[in-house]
Design an enzyme around this catalytic site. Sequence first.
Site, PDB file in Angstrom:
ATOM      1  N   HIS A 124       5.204  -8.453  -3.071  1.00 34.95           N
ATOM      2  CA  HIS A 124       5.550  -7.569  -1.951  1.00 34.95           C
ATOM      3  C   HIS A 124       4.676  -6.335  -1.823  1.00 34.95           C
ATOM      4  O   HIS A 124       4.350  -5.935  -0.715  1.00 34.95           O
ATOM      5  CB  HIS A 124       7.023  -7.130  -1.969  1.00 34.95           C
ATOM      6  CG  HIS A 124       7.392  -6.197  -0.839  1.00 34.95           C
ATOM      7  ND1 HIS A 124       7.390  -6.587   0.481  1.00 34.95           N
ATOM      8  CD2 HIS A 124       7.734  -4.879  -0.831  1.00 34.95           C
ATOM      9  CE1 HIS A 124       7.747  -5.549   1.250  1.00 34.95           C
ATOM     10  NE2 HIS A 124       7.954  -4.508   0.486  1.00 34.95           N
TER      11      HIS A 124
ATOM     12  N   HIS B   1      10.704 -10.708  -5.045  1.00 35.59           N
ATOM     13  CA  HIS B   1       9.991 -10.005  -3.976  1.00 35.59           C
ATOM     14  C   HIS B   1      10.696  -8.671  -3.747  1.00 35.59           C
ATOM     15  O   HIS B   1      11.793  -8.623  -3.192  1.00 35.59           O
ATOM     16  CB  HIS B   1      10.024 -10.881  -2.717  1.00 35.59           C
ATOM     17  CG  HIS B   1       9.066 -10.442  -1.661  1.00 35.59           C
ATOM     18  ND1 HIS B   1       7.726 -10.760  -1.696  1.00 35.59           N
ATOM     19  CD2 HIS B   1       9.238  -9.714  -0.532  1.00 35.59           C
ATOM     20  CE1 HIS B   1       7.128 -10.255  -0.640  1.00 35.59           C
ATOM     21  NE2 HIS B   1       8.020  -9.610   0.087  1.00 35.59           N
TER      22      HIS B   1
ATOM     23  N   HIS C 258       1.553  -5.805  -2.652  1.00 34.20           N
ATOM     24  CA  HIS C 258       0.136  -6.123  -2.407  1.00 34.20           C
ATOM     25  C   HIS C 258      -0.803  -5.420  -3.394  1.00 34.20           C
ATOM     26  O   HIS C 258      -2.015  -5.494  -3.242  1.00 34.20           O
ATOM     27  CB  HIS C 258      -0.298  -5.776  -0.971  1.00 34.20           C
ATOM     28  CG  HIS C 258       0.447  -6.513   0.099  1.00 34.20           C
ATOM     29  ND1 HIS C 258       0.065  -6.511   1.421  1.00 34.20           N
ATOM     30  CD2 HIS C 258       1.561  -7.283   0.048  1.00 34.20           C
ATOM     31  CE1 HIS C 258       0.899  -7.232   2.143  1.00 34.20           C
ATOM     32  NE2 HIS C 258       1.829  -7.714   1.317  1.00 34.20           N
TER      33      HIS C 258
ATOM     34  N   GLU D  27       4.423 -15.088   2.606  1.00 33.03           N
ATOM     35  CA  GLU D  27       5.309 -14.542   3.647  1.00 33.03           C
ATOM     36  C   GLU D  27       4.588 -13.828   4.783  1.00 33.03           C
ATOM     37  O   GLU D  27       5.112 -13.717   5.875  1.00 33.03           O
ATOM     38  CB  GLU D  27       6.356 -13.607   3.029  1.00 33.03           C
ATOM     39  CG  GLU D  27       5.770 -12.340   2.496  1.00 33.03           C
ATOM     40  CD  GLU D  27       6.679 -11.136   2.729  1.00 33.03           C
ATOM     41  OE1 GLU D  27       7.723 -11.282   3.345  1.00 33.03           O
ATOM     42  OE2 GLU D  27       6.302 -10.056   2.267  1.00 33.03           O
ATOM     43  N   ASN D  28       3.357 -13.324   4.534  1.00 32.48           N
ATOM     44  CA  ASN D  28       2.620 -12.610   5.596  1.00 32.48           C
ATOM     45  C   ASN D  28       1.412 -13.397   6.085  1.00 32.48           C
ATOM     46  O   ASN D  28       0.491 -12.819   6.637  1.00 32.48           O
ATOM     47  CB  ASN D  28       2.097 -11.263   5.069  1.00 32.48           C
ATOM     48  CG  ASN D  28       3.188 -10.377   4.541  1.00 32.48           C
ATOM     49  OD1 ASN D  28       4.095 -10.002   5.268  1.00 32.48           O
ATOM     50  ND2 ASN D  28       3.121 -10.045   3.260  1.00 32.48           N
TER      51      ASN D  28
ATOM     52  N   ASP E 184       0.770 -12.013  -2.305  1.00 32.45           N
ATOM     53  CA  ASP E 184       1.057 -12.130  -0.873  1.00 32.45           C
ATOM     54  C   ASP E 184      -0.197 -12.375  -0.031  1.00 32.45           C
ATOM     55  O   ASP E 184      -1.114 -11.555  -0.039  1.00 32.45           O
ATOM     56  CB  ASP E 184       1.696 -10.848  -0.350  1.00 32.45           C
ATOM     57  CG  ASP E 184       2.940 -10.425  -1.114  1.00 32.45           C
ATOM     58  OD1 ASP E 184       3.020 -10.693  -2.332  1.00 32.45           O
ATOM     59  OD2 ASP E 184       3.815  -9.805  -0.500  1.00 32.45           O
TER      60      ASP E 184
ATOM     61  N   ASN F  31      10.616 -10.656   2.704  1.00 41.04           N
ATOM     62  CA  ASN F  31      11.306 -10.013   3.822  1.00 41.04           C
ATOM     63  C   ASN F  31      10.723 -10.361   5.187  1.00 41.04           C
ATOM     64  O   ASN F  31      11.342 -10.109   6.211  1.00 41.04           O
ATOM     65  CB  ASN F  31      11.313  -8.490   3.632  1.00 41.04           C
ATOM     66  CG  ASN F  31       9.934  -7.918   3.372  1.00 41.04           C
ATOM     67  OD1 ASN F  31       9.170  -8.454   2.566  1.00 41.04           O
ATOM     68  ND2 ASN F  31       9.603  -6.839   4.047  1.00 41.04           N
ATOM     69  N   HIS F  32       9.491 -10.941   5.221  1.00 42.16           N
ATOM     70  CA  HIS F  32       8.881 -11.293   6.511  1.00 42.16           C
ATOM     71  C   HIS F  32       8.977 -12.778   6.842  1.00 42.16           C
ATOM     72  O   HIS F  32       8.592 -13.189   7.932  1.00 42.16           O
ATOM     73  CB  HIS F  32       7.405 -10.885   6.525  1.00 42.16           C
ATOM     74  CG  HIS F  32       7.199  -9.409   6.467  1.00 42.16           C
ATOM     75  ND1 HIS F  32       7.641  -8.549   7.454  1.00 42.16           N
ATOM     76  CD2 HIS F  32       6.609  -8.621   5.535  1.00 42.16           C
ATOM     77  CE1 HIS F  32       7.320  -7.305   7.138  1.00 42.16           C
ATOM     78  NE2 HIS F  32       6.707  -7.317   5.967  1.00 42.16           N
TER      79      HIS F  32
HETATM   80 FE   LIG Z   1       7.176  -8.419   1.622  1.00 39.82          FE
END
Ligand SMILES: [Fe+2]
Length: 255
Positions: free
Chosen positions: A176, A151, A178, A39-40, A8, A67-68
């Site tokens: 997810h 994820h 990290h 995603e982040n 991520d 999810n982000h």
């Molecule tokens: Fe995530």
Amino acid sequence: MKILAIGDITSPGGVEHLRGGLWKIREKYGIDFCVVNGENASVINGISKEAAQTLLMSGADVITGGNHTMHNYSVHSFLEESPAIIRPVNYGDKAPGRGYTVIDTGAYRVLVINAMGNIHIEPVLDAPYPYIDKVLRACEGEYDIAILDIHAEATGEKLAVAHSYDGRINVIFGTHTHVPTADYTVLPRGTGYVTDLGMCGEGGGILGMDTGTVLYKLKTRMPTRLKPSDGECFADGVIFTLDGAVCTDITRIKF
Ligand SMILES: [Fe+2]
């Protein structure tokens, strides 16, 4: 075939880090295909269209999400337009974009699927299994190699997904948390697997975020805008080597 998967991206600094170094890493290790979880990439705002475009120009063949992903509205149209960025397949048909893609590199047709777990993670989506099954059925005969980014928060859920698709999906990695895990292994039917790739962004903080703001949030429960840590940037990655359909080697890298 060598596949590089990068954990991520936690900040714009992580995007810059890959912009400056990913092509060199690809060259150094002879990477044929690279998947990045983005995603982040724009901190808590998901991933912007600009960040996604930068990553694709910097050596990522496919960007996966989580999810982000949907937090940044600028990426919604890009999710529709570009086959090189995907979001969890178990969002279903109502969300923008797609949960899988097939990229033809010339040498290989690579199916990449992105799915989300549903234990201790929000939004709570449907279980990923029927969605992944449906993709594999729909794409039968259209790909040579399949990759899955699961994820999820729960370690056991990622392992369960991996064992479900051992021998059917060639490379499965989790994202997810990290935190890079050391459990990389070749499963009994030849699938290369690791529970979590780790992250790409500033070190020295808490999962890429500034220690002080994270502690303030946890201790006060007040709404807090997290900011990236101020340490040096790094990227956690895993290289999966395949001989035909079987994974023969898994190597962790950090750069
Ligand atoms: Fe995530």
